[in-house]
Design a protein around this motif. Sequence first.
Motif, PDB file in Angstrom:
ATOM      1  N   GLY A  60     -13.878  -7.719  -1.266  1.00 29.70           N
ATOM      2  CA  GLY A  60     -12.491  -7.319  -1.089  1.00 29.70           C
ATOM      3  C   GLY A  60     -12.258  -6.660   0.250  1.00 29.70           C
ATOM      4  N   VAL A  61     -11.002  -6.341   0.514  1.00 30.71           N
ATOM      5  CA  VAL A  61     -10.632  -5.674   1.763  1.00 30.71           C
ATOM      6  C   VAL A  61      -9.833  -4.427   1.437  1.00 30.71           C
ATOM      7  CG1 VAL A  61     -10.624  -7.819   3.081  1.00 30.71           C
ATOM      8  CG2 VAL A  61      -8.488  -7.019   2.040  1.00 30.71           C
ATOM      9  N   ILE A  62      -9.812  -3.504   2.388  1.00 32.06           N
ATOM     10  CA  ILE A  62      -9.119  -2.235   2.193  1.00 32.06           C
ATOM     11  C   ILE A  62      -8.476  -1.813   3.506  1.00 32.06           C
ATOM     12  CG2 ILE A  62     -11.169  -0.840   2.731  1.00 32.06           C
ATOM     13  CD1 ILE A  62     -10.269   1.096   0.529  1.00 32.06           C
ATOM     14  N   THR A  82      -9.224 -13.186  -1.795  1.00 33.70           N
ATOM     15  CA  THR A  82      -9.915 -11.918  -1.982  1.00 33.70           C
ATOM     16  C   THR A  82      -8.929 -10.846  -2.434  1.00 33.70           C
ATOM     17  OG1 THR A  82     -11.458 -10.347  -0.960  1.00 33.70           O
ATOM     18  CG2 THR A  82      -9.630 -11.116   0.409  1.00 33.70           C
ATOM     19  N   THR A  83      -9.457  -9.713  -2.880  1.00 28.89           N
ATOM     20  CA  THR A  83      -8.604  -8.623  -3.360  1.00 28.89           C
ATOM     21  C   THR A  83      -8.338  -7.624  -2.231  1.00 28.89           C
ATOM     22  OG1 THR A  83     -10.543  -7.362  -4.095  1.00 28.89           O
ATOM     23  CG2 THR A  83      -9.481  -8.825  -5.702  1.00 28.89           C
ATOM     24  N   GLY A 104       0.211  -8.993  -4.536  1.00 29.55           N
ATOM     25  CA  GLY A 104      -1.000  -8.928  -5.335  1.00 29.55           C
ATOM     26  C   GLY A 104      -1.957  -7.805  -4.997  1.00 29.55           C
ATOM     27  N   ALA A 105      -1.583  -6.933  -4.065  1.00 32.24           N
ATOM     28  CA  ALA A 105      -2.483  -5.845  -3.672  1.00 32.24           C
ATOM     29  C   ALA A 105      -2.365  -4.641  -4.604  1.00 32.24           C
ATOM     30  CB  ALA A 105      -2.179  -5.415  -2.241  1.00 32.24           C
ATOM     31  N   LYS A 106      -3.429  -3.883  -4.689  1.00 31.65           N
ATOM     32  CA  LYS A 106      -3.383  -2.583  -5.369  1.00 31.65           C
ATOM     33  C   LYS A 106      -2.926  -1.542  -4.356  1.00 31.65           C
ATOM     34  CE  LYS A 106      -6.218   0.946  -7.629  1.00 31.65           C
ATOM     35  NZ  LYS A 106      -7.591   1.355  -8.035  1.00 31.65           N
ATOM     36  N   VAL A 107      -1.876  -0.781  -4.679  1.00 30.26           N
ATOM     37  CA  VAL A 107      -1.320   0.210  -3.768  1.00 30.26           C
ATOM     38  C   VAL A 107      -1.665   1.615  -4.250  1.00 30.26           C
ATOM     39  CG1 VAL A 107       0.799   1.197  -2.817  1.00 30.26           C
ATOM     40  CG2 VAL A 107       0.561  -1.287  -3.033  1.00 30.26           C
ATOM     41  N   VAL A 108      -2.168   2.438  -3.334  1.00 29.55           N
ATOM     42  CA  VAL A 108      -2.451   3.842  -3.610  1.00 29.55           C
ATOM     43  C   VAL A 108      -1.566   4.685  -2.696  1.00 29.55           C
ATOM     44  CG1 VAL A 108      -4.197   5.651  -3.668  1.00 29.55           C
ATOM     45  CG2 VAL A 108      -4.843   3.279  -4.199  1.00 29.55           C
TER      46      VAL A 108
END
Length: 322
Positions: A60-62, A82-83, A104-108
């Motif tokens: 994944g990527v961040i 990829t995530t 589709g990304a997870k957001v923090v």
Amino acid sequence: MNALSPFVHRTPIFTSETTNRIVGKKVYFKMENQQKTGAFKIRGATYKIMQLKREELKKGVITASAGNHAQGVAHAAKKAGTTATIFMPVHTPHAKIDATRNYGAKVVLTGESFQEAYEASLELQKETGAAYIHPFDDYDVMAGQGTIALELLRQEDRIDTIFVPIGGGGLISGIAVAVKTINPHIKVIGVQANGAAPVYDSFQKKKPTNWDRVSTIAEGIAVKQPGKSTLPIIMKYVDDVVTVTDEQIAASILYMLERGKTLIEGAGAASIAALFAYHHHFKSKHCGLIVSGGNIDLDEMSHIQKLAALNHVGSESIAINS
């Protein structure tokens, strides 16, 4: 044709006889607000992710972002299979948060500014080993952003000056290197909001200068410190850096809405504001403006109108205070 051609739009250039008359130059707006995800950031994010190996993509990527880079990374990650996990400041416009999640990304959400979000994202990156896609301080990201200049100079080869908004410096670094490689005589002028201008200070003092606090309606360029990799490039290749006020930025947003029938965000309006504020200072006949994005929170429009009114401008008198 550059490597990104199959993945991003070749954005149009917009011209305005009214603008030309006001500033006494031929002006070409490079409309990256019409890019996929509504901003130029998808170029750098896509190019960076294209360089990752299959083993890296599996982790994944961040990243961290004030909004536009977030959407670019989310979109590029989805295309690459990829995530993506993306840290964003808590005051990021809702439109940018929702769009990032929709890709589709997870957001923090964390921190008051990009810097706090960035520091939090680094902690998670250490834990997971995911590939980090920095919003500006990465040579691959800069190279991706530089494709804007390649397109612009193919669309109009008479351009002699280009105004570019600056946050951390990735956009102007990529553009400046590309421009100077093609024609070193073309002037590259950076633009920062005066409430978030560490690159301007660094450029003037000829040494890195960080800010403890930034404040501007142009949240896309509200960065507290220049990039370690971008600043040396800016110092070497950029001809000048100027600042504009939030009032001037707001007036430019309304100007483009009225005259160009197009919606742009604060960061995207910075280059326009600089043209109106400084056009007498630059000997240019054919001037390019990078309109970097159009992802604006519509709830902010009433505040923008009030700020624009403080600048005492109308659609045709925007240059009065220059």
